[in-house]
Design a protein around this motif. Structure first.
Motif, mmCIF file in Angstrom:
data_model
loop_
_atom_site.group_PDB
_atom_site.id
_atom_site.type_symbol
_atom_site.label_atom_id
_atom_site.label_comp_id
_atom_site.label_asym_id
_atom_site.label_seq_id
_atom_site.Cartn_x
_atom_site.Cartn_y
_atom_site.Cartn_z
ATOM 1 N N GLY A 84 0.657 -1.138 0.221
ATOM 2 C CA GLY A 84 -0.435 -0.243 0.409
ATOM 3 C C GLY A 84 0.872 1.428 -0.157
ATOM 4 N N GLU A 85 2.387 1.004 0.250
ATOM 5 C CA GLU A 85 2.791 2.599 0.328
ATOM 6 C C GLU A 85 3.959 2.636 -1.491
ATOM 7 O OE1 GLU A 85 4.331 1.904 5.047
ATOM 8 O OE2 GLU A 85 5.675 1.800 3.228
ATOM 9 N N ALA A 86 3.944 1.799 -2.643
ATOM 10 C CA ALA A 86 4.864 2.019 -3.126
ATOM 11 C C ALA A 86 3.960 3.393 -4.171
ATOM 12 C CB ALA A 86 4.453 0.423 -3.355
ATOM 13 N N ASN A 87 3.022 3.880 -4.050
ATOM 14 C CA ASN A 87 2.522 5.196 -5.037
ATOM 15 C C ASN A 87 2.270 6.010 -4.183
ATOM 16 O OD1 ASN A 87 2.039 3.407 -7.871
ATOM 17 N ND2 ASN A 87 0.830 2.120 -6.343
ATOM 18 N N SER A 88 3.020 5.752 -2.876
ATOM 19 C CA SER A 88 2.917 7.020 -2.030
ATOM 20 C C SER A 88 4.145 7.643 -2.238
ATOM 21 C CB SER A 88 2.730 6.634 -1.087
ATOM 22 O OG SER A 88 3.914 6.333 -0.524
ATOM 23 N N ALA A 89 3.636 9.304 -2.447
ATOM 24 C CA ALA A 89 3.929 10.858 -2.517
ATOM 25 C C ALA A 89 5.143 10.934 -1.863
ATOM 26 C CB ALA A 89 3.834 12.016 -2.295
ATOM 27 N N ALA A 90 5.753 10.181 -0.358
ATOM 28 C CA ALA A 90 6.728 10.221 0.470
ATOM 29 C C ALA A 90 7.715 9.417 -0.303
ATOM 30 C CB ALA A 90 6.224 9.627 1.575
ATOM 31 N N VAL A 91 7.443 7.727 -0.482
ATOM 32 C CA VAL A 91 8.885 7.212 -0.953
ATOM 33 C C VAL A 91 8.883 7.545 -2.232
ATOM 34 C CG1 VAL A 91 7.860 4.390 -1.312
ATOM 35 C CG2 VAL A 91 6.741 5.007 0.316
ATOM 36 N N VAL A 92 8.096 7.878 -3.425
ATOM 37 C CA VAL A 92 8.829 8.204 -4.591
ATOM 38 C C VAL A 92 9.474 9.506 -4.345
ATOM 39 C CG1 VAL A 92 8.006 9.819 -6.976
ATOM 40 C CG2 VAL A 92 6.636 7.425 -5.565
ATOM 41 N N GLN A 93 9.150 10.067 -3.255
ATOM 42 C CA GLN A 93 10.736 11.188 -3.039
ATOM 43 C C GLN A 93 11.607 10.718 -2.641
ATOM 44 O OE1 GLN A 93 9.048 14.620 -0.247
ATOM 45 N NE2 GLN A 93 10.508 16.374 -1.216
ATOM 46 N N ALA A 94 11.384 10.393 -1.391
ATOM 47 C CA ALA A 94 12.543 9.682 -0.126
ATOM 48 C C ALA A 94 12.837 8.558 -1.489
ATOM 49 C CB ALA A 94 12.058 8.133 -0.152
ATOM 50 N N LEU A 95 13.022 7.633 -2.758
ATOM 51 C CA LEU A 95 13.553 7.120 -3.764
ATOM 52 C C LEU A 95 14.665 7.684 -4.953
ATOM 53 C CD1 LEU A 95 10.925 4.002 -4.769
ATOM 54 C CD2 LEU A 95 13.066 4.095 -3.176
ATOM 55 N N SER A 127 8.843 -13.748 -5.941
ATOM 56 C CA SER A 127 7.408 -12.907 -6.431
ATOM 57 C C SER A 127 7.266 -11.847 -5.075
ATOM 58 C CB SER A 127 6.640 -14.311 -5.532
ATOM 59 O OG SER A 127 6.388 -14.999 -7.283
ATOM 60 N N ARG A 128 7.670 -11.369 -4.154
ATOM 61 C CA ARG A 128 7.053 -10.984 -3.305
ATOM 62 C C ARG A 128 7.792 -9.183 -3.749
ATOM 63 N NH1 ARG A 128 5.868 -12.102 2.293
ATOM 64 N NH2 ARG A 128 7.600 -10.547 2.583
ATOM 65 N N LEU A 129 8.853 -9.334 -4.317
ATOM 66 C CA LEU A 129 9.052 -8.441 -4.520
ATOM 67 C C LEU A 129 8.170 -7.629 -5.971
ATOM 68 C CD1 LEU A 129 13.046 -8.151 -5.144
ATOM 69 C CD2 LEU A 129 11.486 -7.308 -3.770
ATOM 70 N N SER A 130 7.890 -8.826 -6.670
ATOM 71 C CA SER A 130 7.203 -8.936 -8.279
ATOM 72 C C SER A 130 5.576 -8.119 -7.618
ATOM 73 C CB SER A 130 6.972 -9.556 -8.535
ATOM 74 O OG SER A 130 6.041 -9.655 -10.084
ATOM 75 N N ASN A 131 5.300 -8.789 -6.836
ATOM 76 C CA ASN A 131 3.691 -8.610 -6.302
ATOM 77 C C ASN A 131 3.670 -7.316 -5.612
ATOM 78 O OD1 ASN A 131 3.213 -10.926 -7.862
ATOM 79 N ND2 ASN A 131 2.777 -11.910 -5.284
ATOM 80 N N LEU A 132 4.650 -6.385 -5.133
ATOM 81 C CA LEU A 132 4.830 -5.110 -4.641
ATOM 82 C C LEU A 132 5.550 -4.342 -4.935
ATOM 83 C CD1 LEU A 132 4.678 -4.398 -1.476
ATOM 84 C CD2 LEU A 132 7.334 -4.570 -1.271
ATOM 85 N N LEU A 133 6.007 -4.511 -6.365
ATOM 86 C CA LEU A 133 6.628 -3.840 -6.869
ATOM 87 C C LEU A 133 6.212 -2.939 -8.175
ATOM 88 C CD1 LEU A 133 9.948 -2.707 -5.235
ATOM 89 C CD2 LEU A 133 8.259 -1.440 -4.361
ATOM 90 N N VAL A 134 5.637 -3.999 -9.241
ATOM 91 C CA VAL A 134 5.830 -4.256 -10.381
ATOM 92 C C VAL A 134 5.047 -3.451 -10.687
ATOM 93 C CG1 VAL A 134 5.032 -5.431 -12.449
ATOM 94 C CG2 VAL A 134 6.669 -6.061 -11.276
ATOM 95 N N GLY A 135 4.599 -2.464 -11.798
ATOM 96 C CA GLY A 135 2.962 -1.710 -11.789
ATOM 97 C C GLY A 135 3.057 -0.257 -10.960
ATOM 98 N N GLN A 162 9.079 2.773 -11.331
ATOM 99 C CA GLN A 162 9.163 3.703 -11.526
ATOM 100 C C GLN A 162 10.084 4.528 -11.489
ATOM 101 O OE1 GLN A 162 4.824 5.276 -12.576
ATOM 102 N NE2 GLN A 162 4.600 3.621 -14.399
ATOM 103 N N THR A 163 10.153 5.321 -10.137
ATOM 104 C CA THR A 163 11.434 6.153 -9.923
ATOM 105 C C THR A 163 12.163 5.276 -9.590
ATOM 106 O OG1 THR A 163 9.092 7.240 -8.254
ATOM 107 C CG2 THR A 163 11.603 7.773 -7.923
ATOM 108 N N ILE A 164 12.592 4.246 -9.628
ATOM 109 C CA ILE A 164 13.913 3.614 -9.556
ATOM 110 C C ILE A 164 14.279 3.178 -11.098
ATOM 111 C CG2 ILE A 164 14.902 0.943 -9.138
ATOM 112 C CD1 ILE A 164 13.111 1.266 -6.810
ATOM 113 N N GLU A 165 13.420 2.730 -11.691
ATOM 114 C CA GLU A 165 13.704 3.114 -13.229
ATOM 115 C C GLU A 165 14.202 3.715 -13.918
ATOM 116 O OE1 GLU A 165 12.162 1.540 -17.606
ATOM 117 O OE2 GLU A 165 10.486 1.763 -16.045
ATOM 118 N N ALA A 166 13.221 5.289 -13.005
ATOM 119 C CA ALA A 166 13.990 6.793 -13.803
ATOM 120 C C ALA A 166 15.234 6.948 -13.947
ATOM 121 C CB ALA A 166 13.064 7.476 -13.509
#
Length: 360
Positions: free
Chosen positions: A159-170, A184-192, A197-201
């Motif tokens: 539930g935190e992977a789309n939060s503005a705070a996490v994006v700003q921190a990354l 699978s835990r990583l995939s389910n949590l972060l894909v999409g 997207q921030t890590i990829e950027a």
């Protein structure tokens, strides 16, 4: 200390007096998260790249200036599709460092820190692949800190992977490391998510992304989950068989383009499951990485082997694969390369170099 729902564990140790590692090829580094009282104010990271990759921010509820029309929603959706297309054609300026599990050699850790900016490196270590403790992530963080990096362990909760705070921190990190566990835990949590997207950027603009074991498998667009489908008949009961369609694949991060990764390769004898996956997806190069060994995917397109053992390459892009109803796979002319430390592989030209020896 909890910050916007994310668990931050600071590695608060003095940097050991170790020999300096060489400066990596990297753009301007973002400021450190822990700023002394008289430090200069922080500057934003990747303002252009993030907008291009992630699209404009969604209108916020309660914002009087935010458009509240179907056209606005359609424009946001179109921007998302355009950003996904742009990512496919952008050539990464950063590195991927993918480790096959086991003990990561110090030489590989030094290379990771150097690519993250050496004494300016700011590294995030992610423990989410494991359902157990963060012990491994903390150990890795200490190792990077001894090499001069500023390190934080970041546990992104559901539930935190789309939060503005996490994006700003990354956006403030120059290196990202994914520890082992279940991919699978990583995939389910972060894909999409906006976090990925921030890590990829950051990666596209010069950051280094690495991982070991599960953190290695998840780097490709399609990843092996380790699960098998139900055998169709008695001839498929033995898992040692190479059979098409036997291995379960799931969406990965998509950072390692044109490949599919398997780890603990020699130690767990995973030849057959990787070959099976390559026969199902011959457009992808199979990459089997041994423990204590790493593959460095460089911005120039070359793949470089680091560490103590081997990376095995299975290339079926020009193979002849028989597609019939039989339970056993049938294929000819699959190329295999056995690459020790120092080897280079050019996936575009299908060429191998062993130190100073070139193999066309």
């Amino acid at each position: 200390m909890r910050y916007a729902g994310a668990l931050w564990m600071m590695v608060g140790m003095a940097h050991a007096q170790t020999p300096p590692v060489p400066q990596g090829v990297f753009g301007p580094m973002p400021p450190k998260a822990v700023v002394p009282a008289e430090a200069a104010p922080a500057t934003p990271a990747l303002p252009t790249a993030q907008t291009m990759l992630m699209g404009p921010p969604a209108p916020q509820a309660g914002n009087a200036n935010a458009p509240n029309t179907p056209n606005a929603a359609s424009a946001t959706a179109n921007a998302g599709r355009l950003s996904a297309a742009l990512r496919l054609f952008m050539r990464p300026q950063g590195h991927l460092l993918i480790v096959g599990g086991g003990e990561t050699p110090v030489s590989v850790q030094k290379r990771f820190v150097a690519l993250a900016g050496a004494e300016k490196a700011r590294i995030a270590v992610f423990p989410m692949a494991s359902s157990k403790s963060d012990e491994e992530a903390l150990e890795v963080a200490r190792d990077f800190a001894r090499l001069g990096a500023d390190v934080q362990v970041l546990d992104i909760r559901p539930g935190e992977a789309n939060s503005a705070a996490v994006v700003q921190a990354l956006e403030g990190f120059s290196g990202f490391w994914f520890s082992g566990g279940d991919q699978s835990r990583l995939s389910n949590l972060l894909v999409g998510t906006r976090a990925l997207q921030t890590i990829e950027a950051r990666y596209l603009n010069g950051a280094v992304v690495g991982g070991t074991s599960a953190g290695a498998s998840v780097m490709s667009r399609l990843m092996l989950t380790g699960k098998w489908r139900t055998p169709r008949n008695s001839e498929e009961e033995e898992q040692i068989n190479i059979a098409r369609g036997m291995k379960e694949l799931a969406p990965g991060f998509g950072l390692f383009r044109g490949a599919i990764v398997d780890q603990h390769f020699m130690h767990r004898a995973r030849y057959n499951r990787l070959i099976s996956a390559v026969l199902d997806h011959p457009q992808l190069i199979g990459v089997g990485i041994d423990e204590e060994t790493a593959l460095l995917v460089r911005p120039d397109g070359m793949w470089e082997v680091l560490g103590n053992y081997y990376v095995k390459i299975f290339d079926a892009r020009r193979a002849q694969i028989v597609d019939d109803d039989g339970p056993m796979a049938k294929a000819a002319d699959i190329r295999m390369h056995v690459l020790p430390d120092g080897s280079l592989f050019d996936p575009q030209r299908r060429r191998v170099t062993f130190q100073e020896v070139h193999i066309p």
